[in-house]
Design a protein around this motif. Structure first.
Motif: not given
Length: 508
Positions: A23-47
């Motif tokens: 959702x738009x809100x979900x994408x916003x949360x993702x973008x802000x968390x990515x910029x804050x450095x707390x989405x690093x574990x997401x990429x190997x998991x989603x891969x």
């Protein structure tokens, strides 16, 4: 006219409290968390992400995703030439049929992770705080070397269903929200939830155990898993053998008239349960004929060399010489003739090649439906480095025929101890004497403390000591010790709390 069968295509995600990832809100949360450095574990998991293949396989699917995201090598094939964790391979702590029918508990998922070669820290909600959860989550989502699996109840999020497992893929510090990568993608999409609600969902009781849920941190071990031997508990036979090791054997060692090592080990061998060899299996690599090159690849040759090296190191121990001689004395025709060896190999091929064909076909649950049409021994070229022994078999299931090869680790005849019995009578491939030797080496060191004769105790402890073992064999034994320890603890104490499971010094 056919009757309509009720079915469902996904559910509507209750929002709030959850926020759909797409959702738009979900994408916003993702973008802000990515910029804050707390989405690093997401990429190997989603891969490596996958949908659970059975309604009750959420724990297995979550673990498979995390193990693959950590690039942990399972050490055995999934399908074709590929080694890759799949739900069908996560059966060492609970039979797949039982998981399919009943699901899996928090403790058994932690057990599976350890048996699969991962480091695990597990925390039930009653032994942690929300601050602990937040601290560990931030550490995991800020790196790619640790992932968090949550065990929670869907009710807290107004979702249908009960207990569930899923990896956590990210964290938004400003909103204090966690991203649940729901492995039941056929039901709900990935979604953000308030961390406070996730904590409340963990604080609900699992009715099957009467214990609270929680979370576990999974990371890579620095030590490699075993190469030749592994603890097996695919059926219930291991329980009687575990009871023997923990209860019966220590009582036997306290007996009188044990005045030398040979007498002690002879009595031990005579008292073994019929299922003794079911506890520890030797790992065989199986490949499809049509997919495999006539020769061994460099990677296959290296793995086979390691297996053969471990086998030879087992046979170079004084303990093996004693165990073998005692077995040979009790049954002098058990493994000395070539015809007997051929017969034994045929039986091994019938069991292992059928199991291998089932794994290669992705139909492990029905491996007993496979039968070997024929088996034979042959030699193949090991990538220009001499000949290696292979059992070749044709396996038939439901009218379909599968050609499989089993790469057989062999020891060098006469390379063992100078004992004449060993030179003439040791089976070239892993035998029951090898399995019993590694079992004795892998038992808890306190097993032998009940021996009354101090001199005998010291001699036996020297025989089973890992201090002077070669590195490859020592790694193998320490891995088996960890497996035995965690299986025993899983059986005795379902909680499986990290605080209850310190790393004993004898585990290395």
């Amino acid at each position: 006219m056919a009757a309509a069968v009720a079915s469902l295509y996904r559910r509507v995600l209750p929002s709030p409290p959850a926020v759909d990832f797409a959702s738009p809100e979900g994408k916003r949360l993702f973008a802000e968390a990515l910029a804050a450095g707390t989405m690093e574990g997401f990429f190997p998991l989603v891969s490596c992400f996958q949908t659970q293949s059975e309604p009750a396989f959420c724990g297995l699917a979550s673990l498979a995703v995390v193990l693959n995201a950590l690039s942990i090598d399972p050490g055995r094939r999934w399908k074709g030439p590929w080694r890759w964790f799949d739900e069908s391979m996560l059966d060492c702590c609970e039979p797949l049929d039982k998981v399919k029918a009943e699901g899996i508990t928090f403790g058994k998922v932690a057990c599976l992770a350890r048996c699969s070669g991962a480091n695990v820290q597990s925390f039930r909600a009653n032994l942690a705080t929300i601050d602990d959860l937040r601290r560990h989550l931030v550490r995991c989502v800020s790196s790619q070397d640790c992932h968090l699996i949550a065990s929670y109840h869907r009710q807290a999020f107004k979702q249908t269903g009960t207990g569930h497992f899923s990896p956590i893929g990210g964290y938004h510090a400003g909103q204090d929200m966690a991203l649940i990568l729901d492995v039941a993608r056929f039901k709900y999409p990935p979604h953000w939830v308030p961390l406070r609600l996730l904590w409340d969902a963990m604080n609900m009781t699992d009715d099957s155990t009467g214990l609270l849920r929680g979370f576990m941190l999974i990371s890579r071990k620095t030590a490699a898993p075993s190469s030749l031997y592994t603890v097996s508990c695919r059926d219930e036979n291991w329980k009687s053998m575990a009871k023997y090791c923990v209860e019966d054997l220590p009582n036997l060692l306290k007996g009188d008239n044990l005045d030398n090592v040979q007498t002690l080990l002879s009595r031990l061998i005579e008292s073994l349960p019929a299922e003794a060899e079911a506890l520890i299996k030797w790992v065989v690599e199986v490949r499809r004929k049509e997919e495999g090159d006539p020769s061994l690849s460099k990677e296959e040759k290296e793995r086979l060399f390691l297996k053969e090296n471990v086998l030879q190191q087992v046979r170079d121990t004084r303990l093996f010489a004693i165990v073998h001689d005692l077995q040979y004395a009790n049954n002098p025709c058990c493994n000395c003739s070539s015809s007997s060896e051929e017969d034994s190999l045929t039986r091994i091929a019938a069991a292992v090649c059928c199991q291998g064909a089932a794994m290669l076909s992705g139909n492990l649950a029905s491996r007993h439906g496979f039968c070997c049409k024929e088996t034979c021994l042959k030699c193949i070229q090991a990538n220009g480095d001499g000949l290696k022994t292979v059992i070749s078999a044709s396996v038939v299931s439901e009218g379909n025929e599968h050609g499989v090869d089993m790469l057989l680790p062999m020891s060098s005849p006469g390379a063992s101890s100078c004992n004449s019995n060993l030179k003439n009578n040791v089976v070239k491939y892993p035998s029951s004497a090898d399995v019993l030797t590694v079992l004795l080496l892998a038992l808890h060191p306190s097993t032998w403390l009940g021996i009354k004769d101090e001199k005998l105790k010291a001699e036996l402890q020297t025989l089973v000591s890992t201090d002077n073992l070669p590195d490859d064999l020592k790694r193998e034994i320490m891995h088996l010790r960890r497996q035995l320890y965690y299986l025993k603890t899983c059986k005795e104490k379902e909680e499986y709390e990290d605080d209850d499971l310190p790393s004993p010094k004898w585990l290395g």
